[in-house]
Design an enzyme around this catalytic site. Structure first.
Site, PDB file in Angstrom:
ATOM      1  N   ASP A 141      63.670  40.991  36.548  1.00  0.00           N
ATOM      2  CA  ASP A 141      63.361  40.083  37.509  1.00  0.00           C
ATOM      3  C   ASP A 141      64.520  39.128  37.865  1.00  0.00           C
ATOM      4  O   ASP A 141      65.584  39.170  37.239  1.00  0.00           O
ATOM      5  CB  ASP A 141      62.144  39.287  37.237  1.00  0.00           C
ATOM      6  CG  ASP A 141      62.121  38.616  35.864  1.00  0.00           C
ATOM      7  OD1 ASP A 141      63.194  37.911  35.747  1.00  0.00           O
ATOM      8  OD2 ASP A 141      61.183  38.615  35.007  1.00  0.00           O
ATOM      9  N   PRO A 142      64.515  38.208  38.638  1.00  0.00           N
ATOM     10  CA  PRO A 142      65.587  37.255  39.009  1.00  0.00           C
ATOM     11  C   PRO A 142      66.215  36.485  37.727  1.00  0.00           C
ATOM     12  O   PRO A 142      67.057  35.954  37.858  1.00  0.00           O
ATOM     13  CB  PRO A 142      65.067  36.329  40.132  1.00  0.00           C
ATOM     14  CG  PRO A 142      63.987  37.130  40.697  1.00  0.00           C
ATOM     15  CD  PRO A 142      63.204  37.907  39.621  1.00  0.00           C
ATOM     16  N   LYS A 144      66.366  37.704  34.576  1.00  0.00           N
ATOM     17  CA  LYS A 144      66.449  38.530  33.638  1.00  0.00           C
ATOM     18  C   LYS A 144      66.849  39.905  34.055  1.00  0.00           C
ATOM     19  O   LYS A 144      66.059  40.514  34.666  1.00  0.00           O
ATOM     20  CB  LYS A 144      65.583  38.513  32.158  1.00  0.00           C
ATOM     21  CG  LYS A 144      64.221  39.029  32.744  1.00  0.00           C
ATOM     22  CD  LYS A 144      63.320  38.946  31.363  1.00  0.00           C
ATOM     23  CE  LYS A 144      61.960  39.242  31.508  1.00  0.00           C
ATOM     24  NZ  LYS A 144      61.378  38.190  32.498  1.00  0.00           N
ATOM     25  N   GLU A 189      63.442  43.400  41.938  1.00  0.00           N
ATOM     26  CA  GLU A 189      63.519  42.005  42.204  1.00  0.00           C
ATOM     27  C   GLU A 189      65.032  41.465  41.880  1.00  0.00           C
ATOM     28  O   GLU A 189      65.642  40.791  40.991  1.00  0.00           O
ATOM     29  CB  GLU A 189      62.866  41.165  41.354  1.00  0.00           C
ATOM     30  CG  GLU A 189      61.213  41.269  41.956  1.00  0.00           C
ATOM     31  CD  GLU A 189      60.309  40.020  41.397  1.00  0.00           C
ATOM     32  OE1 GLU A 189      59.474  39.919  41.864  1.00  0.00           O
ATOM     33  OE2 GLU A 189      60.456  39.596  40.307  1.00  0.00           O
ATOM     34  N   GLU A 297      54.978  43.996  46.250  1.00  0.00           N
ATOM     35  CA  GLU A 297      54.396  43.396  45.096  1.00  0.00           C
ATOM     36  C   GLU A 297      53.534  42.161  45.666  1.00  0.00           C
ATOM     37  O   GLU A 297      53.985  41.380  46.512  1.00  0.00           O
ATOM     38  CB  GLU A 297      55.141  42.638  44.062  1.00  0.00           C
ATOM     39  CG  GLU A 297      55.972  43.738  43.088  1.00  0.00           C
ATOM     40  CD  GLU A 297      56.672  43.011  42.025  1.00  0.00           C
ATOM     41  OE1 GLU A 297      56.122  41.901  41.542  1.00  0.00           O
ATOM     42  OE2 GLU A 297      57.650  43.638  41.339  1.00  0.00           O
ATOM     43  N   ASP A 308      41.582  36.578  27.414  1.00  0.00           N
ATOM     44  CA  ASP A 308      42.355  36.664  26.148  1.00  0.00           C
ATOM     45  C   ASP A 308      42.845  35.191  25.684  1.00  0.00           C
ATOM     46  O   ASP A 308      42.639  34.300  26.529  1.00  0.00           O
ATOM     47  CB  ASP A 308      43.350  37.700  25.999  1.00  0.00           C
ATOM     48  CG  ASP A 308      44.413  37.737  26.915  1.00  0.00           C
ATOM     49  OD1 ASP A 308      44.629  36.440  27.577  1.00  0.00           O
ATOM     50  OD2 ASP A 308      44.959  38.558  27.374  1.00  0.00           O
TER      51      ASP A 308
END
Length: 407
Positions: A141-142, A144, A189, A297, A308
């Site tokens: 993504d932006p 990593k 991304e 997306e 959770d």
């Protein structure tokens, strides 16, 4: 996907104090009281793509999660989606999503064999396929863009050759299986580029886009040599409403003659901005670059309740900012407004992210091995921060809001 952020438990507690308990009751009432006839399809162009990312489906099934249709009957998740108007699926691809000891990274473990099986099942039902190359062993993504482990020590020329050969090999496997994707995403991304540091789009010596464009061209060449014109090429950025980001990035890419067909956008209202700004940007981008544009997306919660120990990606403040309640009705209305506005702006499709990702034993956005690969800090927690944004409730039953897709 937007950068997955772990949240401390206090965030979830605050969200619950603000609206959690009351919201949960409202959600349960809405799920039980609304008939599917209360939710009507969005008014869309005939050829508008109605897609869903289903990358974690096989892992969910292996964990024992059972998907159910509107009558509560167990049924194939893909068939439920298809029967409710979804006509395209999206699947992410990681080069090697496990560590050197064989420990998988989680979140679907989407290697080539997993994706071939998902594509086979989808195409058997008459659905089309968008293949999302991450060019990494795990999430990109932006924030990593880690190189695959096998490519970490390659020179730039060797990296160009590796991305070309890998893209070509993957497409060969799909073609030989009779599963050629109708659309292929070159990176995920990629605002900040791919294959850091070689393909990073900023913070270097002024030649960042020269290197990035070469890597993109090599990947596209590998795809095209096998698929030809049978697979449209997409370049995908986060922050769909951000006109400045799209102008900066695509001005640099187009001046270097990178060949592609589709501009993809991510759209998470609580992070990125309102639907009106997205519509304006779609119109501008389509006119400026002459390419097909779609939202690849997007999602919205049907509850703020967590299943959770990991707090959700969107909290009560995010819901307030978005302007739609966190309920089945809110999810439906948001999707209806979003898709209709994308269509009116000239966009050609929308993909829901992720339609079937719920909570089950062993299901997490990352395993300990995955967290180590992306250098996630000590504050990282296992779990799913987005199960409240699926199109199924915690019992596996499809939500009536899905009828927004049904034609």
């Amino acid at each position: 996907m937007k950068n997955i952020k772990t949240k401390v438990l206090t965030t979830a507690v605050i969200a619950c104090l603000l609206c959690g308990c009351e919201m949960t009751q409202t959600n349960n009432e809405q799920i039980s009281s609304h008939s599917t006839s209360s939710f009507r399809k969005a008014q869309l162009s005939k050829d508008f793509i109605k897609g869903a990312d289903i990358s974690t489906l096989i892992e969910m099934e292996q964990a024992g999660f059972v998907y159910r249709n509107e009558n509560g009957e167990a049924e194939d998740c893909l068939k439920i989606l298809r029967d409710n108007g979804i006509n395209y699926i999206r699947i992410r691809l990681w080069n090697d999503p496990k560590d050197l000891n064989g420990n998988v990274y989680g979140a679907g473990n989407n290697d080539l064999l997993t994706d071939l099986e998902l594509a086979r099942r989808a195409k058997k039902l008459g659905m089309k396929v968008l293949l999302d190359f991450h060019y990494s062993d795990f999430w990109t993504d932006p924030g990593k863009q880690f190189k695959p482990k096998a490519w970490e020590n390659l020179s730039f020329d060797e990296l160009n050759d590796a991305i070309y050969k890998y893209s070509k090999d993957v497409m060969t496997a799909f073609k030989e299986a009779g599963l050629t994707p109708e659309m292929v995403q070159i990176g995920n991304e990629v605002n900040s580029g791919i294959l850091w540091p070689d393909g990073k789009s900023w913070g270097g010596d002024g030649h960042e886009f020269d290197r990035l464009s070469q890597l993109l061209k090599s990947a596209i060449k590998g795809v095209k040599e096998i698929a030809g014109d049978n697979s449209k090429i997409m370049l995908h950025l986060a922050k769909g409403p951000d006109n400045g980001a799209f102008k900066w990035w695509f001005d640099e890419i187009t001046k270097r003659n990178v060949d592609f067909d589709v501009i993809g956008m991510s759209m998470y209202t609580w992070w990125d901005g309102p639907i009106s700004a997205l519509s304006d940007n779609i119109k501008w981008v389509k006119k400026q670059y002459g390419k097909e544009v779609m939202v690849v997306e997007g999602s919205y919660p049907y509850t703020l309740e967590s299943e959770d120990s990991l707090a959700q990606d969107i909290d009560a403040e995010g819901v307030k900012k978005s302007g739609y309640e966190a309920s089945v009705n809110g999810q439906y209305q948001y999707l209806k407004d979003l898709m209709e506005n994308v269509d009116k702006a000239g966009g050609t499709g929308f993909f829901y992210w992720e339609a079937a990702w719920k909570t089950a034993p062993g299901i997490s956005w990352a395993s300990p091995a995955g967290m180590e690969y992306i250098k996630c800090g000590a504050d990282c927690q296992q779990g799913n921060a987005r199960e409240n944004q699926a199109l199924f409730d915690k019992t596996g039953r499809v939500l009536p809001s899905i009828k927004v897709f049904n034609n």
